[in-house]
Design an enzyme around this catalytic site. Structure first.
Site, short mmCIF file in Angstrom:
data_model
loop_
_atom_site.label_atom_id
_atom_site.label_comp_id
_atom_site.label_asym_id
_atom_site.label_seq_id
_atom_site.Cartn_x
_atom_site.Cartn_y
_atom_site.Cartn_z
N TRP A 174 0.82 -1.22 0.00
CA TRP A 174 0.00 0.00 0.00
C TRP A 174 0.85 1.26 0.00
O TRP A 174 0.50 2.26 -0.64
CB TRP A 174 -1.01 -0.01 1.15
CG TRP A 174 -2.13 -0.93 0.81
CD1 TRP A 174 -2.39 -2.15 1.36
CD2 TRP A 174 -3.11 -0.76 -0.23
NE1 TRP A 174 -3.47 -2.74 0.75
CE2 TRP A 174 -3.94 -1.90 -0.22
CE3 TRP A 174 -3.37 0.25 -1.15
CZ2 TRP A 174 -5.00 -2.06 -1.12
CZ3 TRP A 174 -4.44 0.10 -2.04
CH2 TRP A 174 -5.24 -1.05 -2.02
N ASP A 231 -1.11 6.96 6.22
CA ASP A 231 -2.27 6.22 5.73
C ASP A 231 -2.63 5.22 6.82
O ASP A 231 -1.90 4.26 7.07
CB ASP A 231 -1.90 5.51 4.42
CG ASP A 231 -2.98 4.55 3.94
OD1 ASP A 231 -4.04 4.46 4.59
OD2 ASP A 231 -2.76 3.88 2.91
N LYS A 247 -12.79 -0.94 7.48
CA LYS A 247 -12.15 -2.06 8.17
C LYS A 247 -12.46 -2.02 9.67
O LYS A 247 -12.88 -3.00 10.25
CB LYS A 247 -10.65 -2.04 7.95
CG LYS A 247 -10.31 -2.17 6.45
CD LYS A 247 -8.86 -2.05 6.21
CE LYS A 247 -8.51 -1.78 4.76
NZ LYS A 247 -8.91 -2.82 3.83
N1 PMP Z 1 -4.18 1.85 2.15
C1 PMP Z 1 -4.28 0.71 2.86
C2 PMP Z 1 -3.28 0.47 3.96
C3 PMP Z 1 -5.29 -0.20 2.59
O1 PMP Z 1 -5.39 -1.33 3.30
C4 PMP Z 1 -6.22 0.07 1.56
C5 PMP Z 1 -7.37 -0.86 1.23
N2 PMP Z 1 -7.21 -2.15 1.52
C6 PMP Z 1 -6.07 1.26 0.84
C7 PMP Z 1 -5.06 2.12 1.17
C8 PMP Z 1 -7.01 1.61 -0.27
O2 PMP Z 1 -8.21 1.96 0.30
P1 PMP Z 1 -9.53 2.22 -0.56
O3 PMP Z 1 -9.89 0.92 -1.18
O4 PMP Z 1 -10.50 2.67 0.50
O5 PMP Z 1 -9.21 3.26 -1.54
#
Ligand code: PMP
Length: 372
Positions: free
Chosen positions: A101, A183, A207
């Site tokens: 991520w 994030d 989550k």
């Molecule tokens: N950052 C992290 C650490 C994530 O776990 C996720 C989604 N699993 C995201 C960003 C992306 O999030 P979204 O699908 O809400 O855009």
């Protein structure tokens, strides 16, 4: 059949909150219609919106000089909005990548920065195999990087608080000489945090604190001041702050569910309760992993292990498949590791019960004894 849902997201809800949503869905507080059919400018919705903001501030102990925003588009939209808001007039952002991520945040920022001739995105540090976190000197040298780049124009440094795919989580946030942005998508409100180290955090609700659709942004007002003035309002942090996140229609259903989830967390004892509860569940599962090293292996180094996403492998793909099949037949769902890394991932977000984590740990013990 009742199941234990270990999905990485969207993920398990508190059953009490689902029941409240069900009970209040059709006739909201005797109004004769659902909140879903109600104007976002109505007193009913305004009370929900304001209460959700108040609860976030209260539960997280957000200092008064930070603003709380409700955005949409998930954390993914934030990856680009950061660049729009802070680098459109030029400047540098440093990314510390510790998993998939963090890489995605970096890559999306790089793409977005192509729109701005004076914006620079630099990967300051990338952890080896995504199994650990950077040593603290990485953050101390941020100032040197600024000098090396020939200027003092670093606007922010970016980290990923919890790497959902690789199972690596900062236990404490580093102190950084430039504003640090995290994030927190997969550990939002899962533990208390010290805002002194953070200029901004963001994350989707889906989550730990509600359904997909609303993205929480908490930003220091000094950083907010630096945000661009010339963006269209839908992309501008300043506009979200000025209009109390009501410039246009907010995701009313998601914010309502978020409010009910936060009420529930408050009733349970707030974030000190939640973080003990999360640490306890994670310990139950890591203890079994460590007790059966011939069967289970956790790639993350022990000091960086995540309390949210427990990522592990079995000795071969055949046993991975057997584990998943037997788990499923016993009512444990959502355990397949992310397709990019394989193996197993047990996500133990806020709403996963101790009972669920205990049942999983018992199943893992039994499996290791039988097939080890
Ligand atoms: N950052 C992290 C650490 C994530 O776990 C996720 C989604 N699993 C995201 C960003 C992306 O999030 P979204 O699908 O809400 O855009």
């Amino acid at each position: 059949m009742g199941v234990y849902n270990f999905s990485a997201g969207p993920s398990v809800f508190f059953p009490e909150v689902l029941e409240q949503i069900r009970d209040q869905l059709i006739d909201y507080r005797g109004s004769g219609c659902s909140l879903l059919e109600t104007s976002h400018r109505s007193p009913h919705y305004d009370a929900v919106h304001t209460r959700a903001l108040t609860l976030l501030r209260e539960l997280y102990h957000v200092p008064n000089n930070y603003s709380i925003l409700f955005c949409t588009g998930g954390a993914t939209q934030q990856f680009a909005m950061l660049v729009d808001n802070f680098l459109s007039q030029g400047g540098t952002a440093l990314y510390v990548t510790t998993g998939a991520w963090g890489k995605k945040a970096l890559e999306d920022a790089q793409v977005r920065s192509n729109a701005y001739p004076h914006a620079r995105i630099i990967e300051q540090y990338c952890s080896d195999q995504f199994v650990s976190l950077p040593p603290s000197h990485v953050f101390k040298t941020v100032t040197d990087v600024k000098k090396k780049q020939g200027g003092n124009d670093t606007v922010y440094a970016h980290i990923t608080s919890n790497e959902t795919i690789h199972g690596v989580q900062y236990q404490a946030y580093p102190s950084s000489p430039v504003p640090l942005i995290a994030d927190c998508s997969s550990d939002l409100l899962s533990r208390p945090i010290n805002f002194e180290h953070l200029a901004m955090i963001y994350g989707g609700a889906q989550k730990n604190i509600g359904p997909a659709g609303v993205t929480v942004v908490i930003i220091h007002n000094a950083l907010l001041e630096k945000a661009s003035e010339v963006l269209p309002p839908a992309y501008s942090y300043k506009s979200f702050a000025k209009k109390k996140s009501l410039y246009n229609t907010p995701p009313v259903f998601a914010i309502w569910c978020l409010q009910l989830t936060l009420e529930h967390i408050k009733k349970k004892g707030g974030l000190s309760y939640i973080s003990d509860h999360n640490a306890h569940k994670a310990r139950l599962v890591y203890t079994v992993i460590d007790a059966f090293p011939d069967m289970y292996r956790c790639p993350a180094v022990p000091e960086c292990r995540s309390n949210m996403n427990i990522v592990f492998t079995l000795p071969d793909a055949t046993r991975d498949a057997m584990f998943l099949e037997q788990a499923r037949s016993k009512g444990f769902i959502g355990l397949r590791g992310h397709r990019s890394v394989g193996g197993i991932r047990a996500s133990l977000y806020n709403a996963m019960s101790i009972e669920g984590a205990t049942a999983l740990a018992e199943f893992m013990k039994e499996f290791a004894r039988t097939y080890g």
